[in-house]
Design a protein around this motif. Structure first.
Motif, mmCIF file in Angstrom:
data_model
loop_
_atom_site.group_PDB
_atom_site.id
_atom_site.type_symbol
_atom_site.label_atom_id
_atom_site.label_comp_id
_atom_site.label_asym_id
_atom_site.label_seq_id
_atom_site.Cartn_x
_atom_site.Cartn_y
_atom_site.Cartn_z
ATOM 1 N N ASN A 52 0.841 -1.190 0.000
ATOM 2 C CA ASN A 52 0.000 0.000 0.000
ATOM 3 C C ASN A 52 0.876 1.240 0.000
ATOM 4 O O ASN A 52 2.026 1.158 0.435
ATOM 5 C CB ASN A 52 -0.894 0.004 1.253
ATOM 6 N N PRO A 53 0.372 2.350 -0.472
ATOM 7 C CA PRO A 53 -1.009 2.611 -0.887
ATOM 8 C C PRO A 53 -1.315 2.154 -2.321
ATOM 9 O O PRO A 53 -2.445 2.191 -2.769
ATOM 10 C CB PRO A 53 -1.142 4.121 -0.772
ATOM 11 N N THR A 64 -4.207 -0.523 -2.947
ATOM 12 C CA THR A 64 -5.555 0.028 -2.740
ATOM 13 C C THR A 64 -5.937 0.908 -3.926
ATOM 14 O O THR A 64 -7.036 0.781 -4.487
ATOM 15 C CB THR A 64 -5.626 0.846 -1.431
ATOM 16 N N ASN A 102 -9.069 1.160 2.316
ATOM 17 C CA ASN A 102 -7.724 0.698 2.641
ATOM 18 C C ASN A 102 -7.670 -0.815 2.527
ATOM 19 O O ASN A 102 -8.387 -1.513 3.235
ATOM 20 C CB ASN A 102 -7.351 1.126 4.071
#
Length: 164
Positions: free
Chosen positions: A111-112, A115, A128
């Motif tokens: 992540n990010p 996502t 998330n």
């Protein structure tokens, strides 16, 4: 029809300040969560034909633990530095390069970016993708090269805490 599973690496260990980001290992919770989630996939009879992973230790270890449970040969995991270093456009390019003989792929990353990529590819919103979370996205395409933003459909999102 093509299906991709996006898997965020399991919980990593932040205990050693001398360990660089790339070398961070999984913590105890992560070492339990990865086989647990893999077993859930196995019970759904999910077997990827291709596994792609960031070469960072925490992502690759997560991929290896999933592969062990799912019966996918660990030596066939394709390590792609762009999953670690790149953004969503790099991930899109990787997906578009998957061989068309493959209908089900699994990608392990961070992540990010994961996502954001899930939201881009499926045209839906996940706030998330949590550690060891798994997203299934189906694409109504015959060739991976036709994967594009909003071109997929989020089928489900699962994660360890959902099963407590």
């Amino acid at each position: 029809m093509k299906t991709i599973y996006l898997v965020r690496h399991a919980k990593s260990d932040w205990g050693n300040a001398n360990t660089g980001d790339f070398e961070r290992t999984l913590n105890t919770r992560g070492m339990k969560a990865a086989p647990f989630m893999a077993d859930l996939l196995k019970k759904k009879k999910i077997l990827p034909e291709l596994v792609l992973s960031s070469p960072a230790t925490r992502a690759l270890t997560t991929a290896e633990l999933f592969c062990e449970t799912l019966g996918y040969p660990e030596e066939q995991i394709q390590k792609r530095m762009e999953i670690y270093e790149g953004g969503v456009l790099h991930l899109m390019k990787i997906v578009q390069q998957i061989p068309d003989t493959c209908t089900t792929a699994m990608l392990f990353g961070h992540n990010p970016t994961l996502t954001e990529f899930s939201n881009l590819l499926a045209g839906s919103y996940i706030e998330n993708l949590v550690t060891c979370g798994v997203v299934r996205i189906d694409l109504d395409i015959d060739s991976w090269k036709h994967a594009n933003p909003d071109g997929g459909k989020l089928i489900w999102y699962d994660f360890p805490k959902k099963h407590r």
